[in-house]
Write a protein that holds these residues in place. Structure first.
Motif, PDB file in Angstrom:
ATOM      1  N   ALA A   1       0.790  -1.153  -0.064  1.00 43.61           N
ATOM      2  CA  ALA A   1      -0.061  -0.159  -0.124  1.00 43.61           C
ATOM      3  C   ALA A   1       0.712   1.179   0.125  1.00 43.61           C
ATOM      4  CB  ALA A   1      -0.890   0.006   1.290  1.00 43.61           C
ATOM      5  N   PRO A   2       0.507   2.385  -0.343  1.00 43.84           N
ATOM      6  CA  PRO A   2       1.211   3.582  -0.739  1.00 43.84           C
ATOM      7  C   PRO A   2       1.536   4.120   0.768  1.00 43.84           C
ATOM      8  CG  PRO A   2      -0.668   3.834  -1.958  1.00 43.84           C
ATOM      9  CD  PRO A   2      -0.714   2.587  -1.258  1.00 43.84           C
ATOM     10  N   GLY A   3       2.880   4.406   0.821  1.00 40.40           N
ATOM     11  CA  GLY A   3       3.397   5.146   1.958  1.00 40.40           C
ATOM     12  C   GLY A   3       3.157   4.304   3.097  1.00 40.40           C
ATOM     13  N   ARG A   4       2.378   4.906   4.144  1.00 43.00           N
ATOM     14  CA  ARG A   4       2.684   4.135   5.478  1.00 43.00           C
ATOM     15  C   ARG A   4       0.844   3.671   5.763  1.00 43.00           C
ATOM     16  NH1 ARG A   4       7.535   2.366   7.389  1.00 43.00           N
ATOM     17  NH2 ARG A   4       8.975   3.844   6.897  1.00 43.00           N
ATOM     18  N   LEU A   5       0.360   3.618   4.686  1.00 43.27           N
ATOM     19  CA  LEU A   5      -0.957   2.868   4.870  1.00 43.27           C
ATOM     20  C   LEU A   5      -1.143   1.618   5.453  1.00 43.27           C
ATOM     21  CD1 LEU A   5      -2.849   4.529   1.824  1.00 43.27           C
ATOM     22  CD2 LEU A   5      -3.264   5.233   4.208  1.00 43.27           C
ATOM     23  N   GLY A   6      -0.193   0.822   5.273  1.00 43.00           N
ATOM     24  CA  GLY A   6      -0.130  -0.634   5.333  1.00 43.00           C
ATOM     25  C   GLY A   6      -0.026  -0.835   6.970  1.00 43.00           C
ATOM     26  N   GLU A   7       0.779  -0.060   7.455  1.00 44.64           N
ATOM     27  CA  GLU A   7       0.912   0.061   8.965  1.00 44.64           C
ATOM     28  C   GLU A   7      -0.563   0.398   9.700  1.00 44.64           C
ATOM     29  OE1 GLU A   7       5.311   0.568   8.123  1.00 44.64           O
ATOM     30  OE2 GLU A   7       3.426   1.029   7.198  1.00 44.64           O
ATOM     31  N   TYR A   8      -0.948   1.418   9.090  1.00 42.03           N
ATOM     32  CA  TYR A   8      -2.272   1.859   9.639  1.00 42.03           C
ATOM     33  C   TYR A   8      -3.419   0.799   9.535  1.00 42.03           C
ATOM     34  CZ  TYR A   8      -6.555   4.733   9.622  1.00 42.03           C
ATOM     35  OH  TYR A   8      -7.613   5.570   9.952  1.00 42.03           O
ATOM     36  N   LEU A   9      -3.510   0.545   8.216  1.00 43.12           N
ATOM     37  CA  LEU A   9      -4.613  -0.364   8.044  1.00 43.12           C
ATOM     38  C   LEU A   9      -4.589  -1.831   8.768  1.00 43.12           C
ATOM     39  CD1 LEU A   9      -4.688  -0.219   4.267  1.00 43.12           C
ATOM     40  CD2 LEU A   9      -6.281   0.684   5.767  1.00 43.12           C
ATOM     41  N   GLY A  10      -3.225  -1.986   9.191  1.00 40.34           N
ATOM     42  CA  GLY A  10      -2.954  -3.468   9.558  1.00 40.34           C
ATOM     43  C   GLY A  10      -3.150  -3.370  11.286  1.00 40.34           C
ATOM     44  N   VAL A  11      -3.110  -2.257  11.974  1.00 44.71           N
ATOM     45  CA  VAL A  11      -3.244  -2.378  13.490  1.00 44.71           C
ATOM     46  C   VAL A  11      -4.609  -1.639  14.009  1.00 44.71           C
ATOM     47  CG1 VAL A  11      -0.836  -2.164  13.851  1.00 44.71           C
ATOM     48  CG2 VAL A  11      -1.854  -0.181  13.804  1.00 44.71           C
ATOM     49  N   THR A  12      -5.187  -0.929  12.873  1.00 45.70           N
ATOM     50  CA  THR A  12      -6.497  -0.391  13.036  1.00 45.70           C
ATOM     51  C   THR A  12      -7.739  -1.142  12.674  1.00 45.70           C
ATOM     52  OG1 THR A  12      -6.594   0.734  10.989  1.00 45.70           O
ATOM     53  CG2 THR A  12      -5.653   2.140  13.400  1.00 45.70           C
ATOM     54  N   GLY A  13      -7.466  -2.122  11.526  1.00 50.01           N
ATOM     55  CA  GLY A  13      -8.582  -2.670  11.400  1.00 50.01           C
ATOM     56  C   GLY A  13      -9.580  -2.040  10.418  1.00 50.01           C
ATOM     57  N   TYR A  14      -9.109  -0.803   9.850  1.00 39.92           N
ATOM     58  CA  TYR A  14     -10.068   0.145   9.214  1.00 39.92           C
ATOM     59  C   TYR A  14     -10.592  -0.450   7.901  1.00 39.92           C
ATOM     60  CZ  TYR A  14     -10.656   4.194   5.868  1.00 39.92           C
ATOM     61  OH  TYR A  14     -11.329   4.980   5.195  1.00 39.92           O
ATOM     62  N   ARG A  15     -11.997  -0.446   8.017  1.00 42.39           N
ATOM     63  CA  ARG A  15     -12.741  -1.088   6.970  1.00 42.39           C
ATOM     64  C   ARG A  15     -12.701   0.024   5.565  1.00 42.39           C
ATOM     65  NH1 ARG A  15     -18.312  -3.020  10.013  1.00 42.39           N
ATOM     66  NH2 ARG A  15     -17.012  -4.748  11.314  1.00 42.39           N
ATOM     67  N   MET A  16     -12.151  -0.600   4.495  1.00 40.83           N
ATOM     68  CA  MET A  16     -11.942   0.300   3.159  1.00 40.83           C
ATOM     69  C   MET A  16     -13.056   0.096   2.461  1.00 40.83           C
ATOM     70  SD  MET A  16      -8.134  -0.898   2.183  1.00 40.83           S
ATOM     71  CE  MET A  16      -8.182  -2.427   2.936  1.00 40.83           C
ATOM     72  N   ASN A  17     -13.618   1.146   1.682  1.00 38.76           N
ATOM     73  CA  ASN A  17     -14.669   1.003   0.752  1.00 38.76           C
ATOM     74  C   ASN A  17     -13.947   0.814  -0.479  1.00 38.76           C
ATOM     75  OD1 ASN A  17     -13.952   3.487   0.023  1.00 38.76           O
ATOM     76  ND2 ASN A  17     -15.380   4.582   0.449  1.00 38.76           N
ATOM     77  N   ALA A  18     -14.935   0.582  -1.555  1.00 38.50           N
ATOM     78  CA  ALA A  18     -14.275   0.189  -2.985  1.00 38.50           C
ATOM     79  C   ALA A  18     -13.104   1.189  -3.369  1.00 38.50           C
ATOM     80  CB  ALA A  18     -15.504   0.381  -4.065  1.00 38.50           C
ATOM     81  N   SER A  19     -13.379   2.554  -3.109  1.00 36.72           N
ATOM     82  CA  SER A  19     -11.992   3.517  -3.662  1.00 36.72           C
ATOM     83  C   SER A  19     -11.212   3.371  -2.513  1.00 36.72           C
ATOM     84  CB  SER A  19     -12.787   4.802  -3.420  1.00 36.72           C
ATOM     85  OG  SER A  19     -11.833   6.053  -3.607  1.00 36.72           O
ATOM     86  N   ASP A  20     -11.230   3.218  -1.348  1.00 36.26           N
ATOM     87  CA  ASP A  20     -10.209   2.970  -0.424  1.00 36.26           C
ATOM     88  C   ASP A  20      -9.254   1.586  -0.649  1.00 36.26           C
ATOM     89  OD1 ASP A  20     -10.889   5.075   1.079  1.00 36.26           O
ATOM     90  OD2 ASP A  20     -12.169   3.924   2.597  1.00 36.26           O
ATOM     91  N   ALA A  21      -9.942   0.832  -1.341  1.00 41.22           N
ATOM     92  CA  ALA A  21      -9.588  -0.737  -1.620  1.00 41.22           C
ATOM     93  C   ALA A  21      -8.633  -0.443  -2.849  1.00 41.22           C
ATOM     94  CB  ALA A  21     -10.328  -1.907  -1.617  1.00 41.22           C
ATOM     95  N   ILE A  22      -9.045   0.155  -3.777  1.00 39.48           N
ATOM     96  CA  ILE A  22      -8.082   0.514  -4.985  1.00 39.48           C
ATOM     97  C   ILE A  22      -7.156   1.390  -4.698  1.00 39.48           C
ATOM     98  CG2 ILE A  22      -8.285   1.457  -7.447  1.00 39.48           C
ATOM     99  CD1 ILE A  22     -11.259   0.657  -7.369  1.00 39.48           C
ATOM    100  N   LEU A  23      -7.177   2.112  -3.943  1.00 40.94           N
ATOM    101  CA  LEU A  23      -6.000   3.290  -3.421  1.00 40.94           C
ATOM    102  C   LEU A  23      -5.202   2.462  -2.860  1.00 40.94           C
ATOM    103  CD1 LEU A  23      -4.685   5.924  -2.913  1.00 40.94           C
ATOM    104  CD2 LEU A  23      -6.038   6.160  -0.736  1.00 40.94           C
ATOM    105  N   ALA A  24      -5.384   1.478  -1.993  1.00 38.04           N
ATOM    106  CA  ALA A  24      -4.524   0.902  -0.978  1.00 38.04           C
ATOM    107  C   ALA A  24      -4.035  -0.328  -1.823  1.00 38.04           C
ATOM    108  CB  ALA A  24      -5.235   0.253   0.294  1.00 38.04           C
ATOM    109  N   GLY A  25      -4.369  -0.567  -2.953  1.00 48.40           N
ATOM    110  CA  GLY A  25      -4.021  -1.694  -3.831  1.00 48.40           C
ATOM    111  C   GLY A  25      -4.626  -3.116  -3.465  1.00 48.40           C
ATOM    112  N   PHE A  26      -5.803  -3.056  -2.637  1.00 45.42           N
ATOM    113  CA  PHE A  26      -6.458  -4.288  -2.414  1.00 45.42           C
ATOM    114  C   PHE A  26      -7.297  -4.697  -3.417  1.00 45.42           C
ATOM    115  CE2 PHE A  26      -4.522  -3.946   1.787  1.00 45.42           C
ATOM    116  CZ  PHE A  26      -4.758  -5.085   2.545  1.00 45.42           C
ATOM    117  N   ALA A  27      -7.612  -3.909  -4.497  1.00 45.92           N
ATOM    118  CA  ALA A  27      -8.649  -4.067  -5.446  1.00 45.92           C
ATOM    119  C   ALA A  27      -8.217  -3.380  -6.559  1.00 45.92           C
ATOM    120  CB  ALA A  27      -9.925  -3.753  -4.902  1.00 45.92           C
ATOM    121  N   ASP A  28      -8.775  -3.858  -7.591  1.00 40.57           N
ATOM    122  CA  ASP A  28      -8.301  -3.156  -8.953  1.00 40.57           C
ATOM    123  C   ASP A  28      -9.502  -2.475  -9.952  1.00 40.57           C
ATOM    124  OD1 ASP A  28      -5.715  -4.732  -9.124  1.00 40.57           O
ATOM    125  OD2 ASP A  28      -6.977  -6.275  -9.263  1.00 40.57           O
ATOM    126  N   TYR A  29     -10.542  -3.094  -9.784  1.00 49.62           N
ATOM    127  CA  TYR A  29     -11.766  -2.398 -10.584  1.00 49.62           C
ATOM    128  C   TYR A  29     -12.846  -2.171  -9.835  1.00 49.62           C
ATOM    129  CZ  TYR A  29      -8.978  -4.727 -14.045  1.00 49.62           C
ATOM    130  OH  TYR A  29      -7.817  -5.398 -14.846  1.00 49.62           O
TER     131      TYR A  29
END
Length: 340
Positions: A153-181
């Protein structure tokens, strides 16, 4: 039957069929998916693989935590280790699969659900998608190769998402590299029909459109400013005295202190290796001892069994976990590291 697997037209199709359990992935489902993928790998009639799920609430909200709790709480730690070894082997196969692997992920896609979908080549999300790695809340760490997705994931989003359990919507998931379309979910049945008829993955790209920006985009700057600190304790100490800082600290402290500290280390190891097999091996080092030496049994009790949301972790605070404790949890796994 908890899963339906068939060849239809030009595709191999896998459908998760446990909507009453939010399509939680069982051990039998893991083995069935792996067997199908092995069979389709060299089958010229199968041009691509499509994985989807019944129900509107979830593609898959995780793994079979009830099974994990029942076995581990009775002192059987090997059952969980076997599950993870075979599950991680499947995750690695999906990441390296030579044919297009298309996943349609509505609703909750978490934990084990991430593992059977988001290592694929074409990951589709829609309006209801909620993607997260919330394992720290049950005394685990992001696994099934999730630390590698987080690391990329870009920058330090990986650490943030991993320890907070933040729920990504579709746009968030594409931004973070968890989804493509992003494809509206009303169009998924038509997409499936097109794939069955042609086996041409370009049908996915043809239907994709840009979703509205999600909230994660606006958080990038402050996440990067704080989650690059050396330790989780330093991350917490650096958080601003505002609503976002307070909410972020609360989310981190809700998880197992041992799990959250180890998650930071695992994401950074995965970023350095950038290799799915290495990431899975490192995750297994933690998960293989998560019940015997960590907080996994207590975490599931509080969240799933008794549902009192009041876990009694082995360590009182994030700050009580030392670097030596993290190193011990991530040392060679009991019985040896897994081969993938």
């Amino acid at each position: 039957m908890s899963i339906r697997i068939r060849k239809i037209g030009r595709i191999g199709q896998i459908t998760l069929q446990r909507p009453e359990a939010l399509n939680a992935v069982t051990y039998e489902m893991v083995l069935a998916i792996e067997s199908a993928l092995d069979g389709w790998r060299d089958d010229e009639r199968v041009a691509c693989v499509l994985i989807d799920a019944e129900g509107h609430k979830a593609f898959s909200a995780g793994g079979d935590l009830q099974f994990m709790h029942d076995t581990a709480s009775n002192g059987d730690f090997e059952a969980g280790r076997t599950f993870w070894r075979d599950e991680y082997r499947l995750n690695a196969k999906i990441a390296a699969y030579p044919k297009p692997y298309i996943a349609l992920c509505q609703g909750f896609t978490m934990g084990g659900g991430v593992g059977v979908s988001l290592h694929g080549s074409h990951r589709v999300v829609g309006e209801t998608s909620k993607i997260a790695m919330p394992e720290c809340a049950v005394g685990l760490v992001p696994d099934v190769g999730g630390t590698l997705l987080l690391a990329r994931a870009p920058g330090r989003l990986g650490e943030y998402l991993g320890v907070t359990g933040y729920r990504m919507n579709a746009s968030d998931a594409i931004l973070a590299g968890f989804a493509d379309y992003f494809i509206p979910e009303t169009e998924w049945s038509g997409l499936t029909e097109a794939l069955i008829e042609t086996g041409d993955w370009s049908a996915v790209a043809a239907l994709a459109r840009d979703p509205e920006d999600g909230p994660l985009l606006a958080l990038r700057e402050q996440v990067d400013a704080h989650f690059g600190e050396d330790t989780l304790a330093e991350i917490l100490a650096s958080l601003p005295d505002d609503d976002w800082g307070a909410a972020t600290a609360k989310s981190i402290r809700a998880g197992s202190p041992l799990s959250t500290n180890c998650t930071i280390e695992l994401v950074r190891r995965a970023r350095e290796s950038n290799d799915i097999r290495s990431a899975l091996q490192q995750e297994y080092r933690f998960t293989s001892r998560s019940a015997s030496e960590g907080d996994f049994v207590e975490g599931i009790r509080a969240a799933i069994i008794d549902k009192d949301r009041n876990p009694h972790w082995r360590h009182g605070r994030v700050e009580d976990v030392t670097a030596q404790m993290v190193t011990a949890m991530l040392s060679q796994a009991p019985g040896g590291d897994i081969e993938l």
